[in-house]
Design a protein around this motif. Structure first.
Motif, short mmCIF file in Angstrom:
data_model
loop_
_atom_site.label_atom_id
_atom_site.label_comp_id
_atom_site.label_asym_id
_atom_site.label_seq_id
_atom_site.Cartn_x
_atom_site.Cartn_y
_atom_site.Cartn_z
N GLY A 166 1.31 10.41 2.95
CA GLY A 166 1.15 9.61 2.28
C GLY A 166 2.57 9.67 1.36
O GLY A 166 2.99 11.12 0.91
N GLY A 175 0.54 5.23 1.76
CA GLY A 175 0.24 4.92 3.14
C GLY A 175 -1.01 5.70 3.71
O GLY A 175 -1.74 5.95 2.87
N ASN A 176 -0.67 6.75 4.68
CA ASN A 176 -1.76 7.95 5.20
C ASN A 176 -2.03 8.57 4.21
O ASN A 176 -2.22 9.31 3.57
CB ASN A 176 -1.27 8.69 6.27
N MET A 216 -2.42 2.02 1.47
CA MET A 216 -3.41 3.16 0.96
C MET A 216 -4.67 2.51 1.01
O MET A 216 -5.27 3.73 1.79
CB MET A 216 -2.86 3.89 -0.69
#
Length: 214
Positions: free
Chosen positions: A31, A81-82, A111
């Motif tokens: 992320g 993101g991740n 997120m």
């Protein structure tokens, strides 16, 4: 392990006594933890001017599993993101938070499913609870009668502020569908109207004040 924990607990007491510093949290998983680069410096300038803080205008970066996190009474986390926390990351973050630290997680869009899963590693028995509009974090410096303000539109959902509490203290704030960081950025980045940016900055100042004083 006990000696290490005692050392870290001692550090957080000493290093955050009267400290006024903020760090950006660097995490694993791919992320973009580094997104919104102008956001935090702008918020810091606003806080130093309007709520009498003396924060370094160049925020540091700290990794989740690094003991340096104990130097900062407030850590800011964002991204799209991740997110991935190792067991060591989760343990370090837990020790930091229950020892007096504060984490603000600002979902920059996308997120939420990742961070909620990883927080279970940090707090297996705790759940994120929505903060009511009368929580002190919405009124300690600037008044937000309806709670968390909407700054950037994504999916048409209402903004929500969630928290995790430890022994009655709010130690983690997760702001969702608000995107405060977009409002903190330089005006030309998102072209937000000035009144929207002001709402974001004022809410950010409330978070900073709460983290430093509680």
């Amino acid at each position: 392990m006990k000696k290490t924990l005692l050392f870290l607990l001692f550090n957080v007491v000493i290093l955050t006594l009267g400290a006024q510093e903020i760090a950006v949290l660097k995490y694993k998983g791919g992320g973009d933890w580094y997104s919104n680069p102008t956001a935090l410096p702008n918020l810091i300038k606003f806080c130093n001017k309007h709520i009498n803080t003396k924060i370094d205008e160049k925020p540091r970066t700290v990794e989740v599993g690094n003991s340096d996190i104990f130097q900062y009474p407030l850590v800011y986390m964002t991204g799209h993101g991740n997110v991935f926390f190792s067991d060591d990351d989760a343990e370090n973050l837990y020790n930091y938070l229950v020892s007096g630290g504060f984490l603000h997680i600002d979902d920059n869009y996308g997120m939420e499913p990742f961070i909620t899963k990883e927080l279970k590693k940090v707090f297996p028995n705790a759940t994120l609870v929505e903060l009511p509009a009368n929580h002190p974090i919405f009124s300690n410096a600037f008044e937000f009668k309806n709670g968390l303000p909407k700054i950037h539109e994504h999916d048409g959902k209402r903004p929500q502020a969630f928290g995790i509490f430890y022994e009655g203290r709010l130690i983690l704030l997760f702001t969702y569908e608000s995107d405060l960081g977009d409002g903190w950025e330089d005006p030309e980045v998102h072209n937000d109207p000035e009144h929207v940016r002001q709402k974001a900055l004022k809410m950010g100042a409330n978070i900073v004040k709460y983290a430093f004083e509680n």
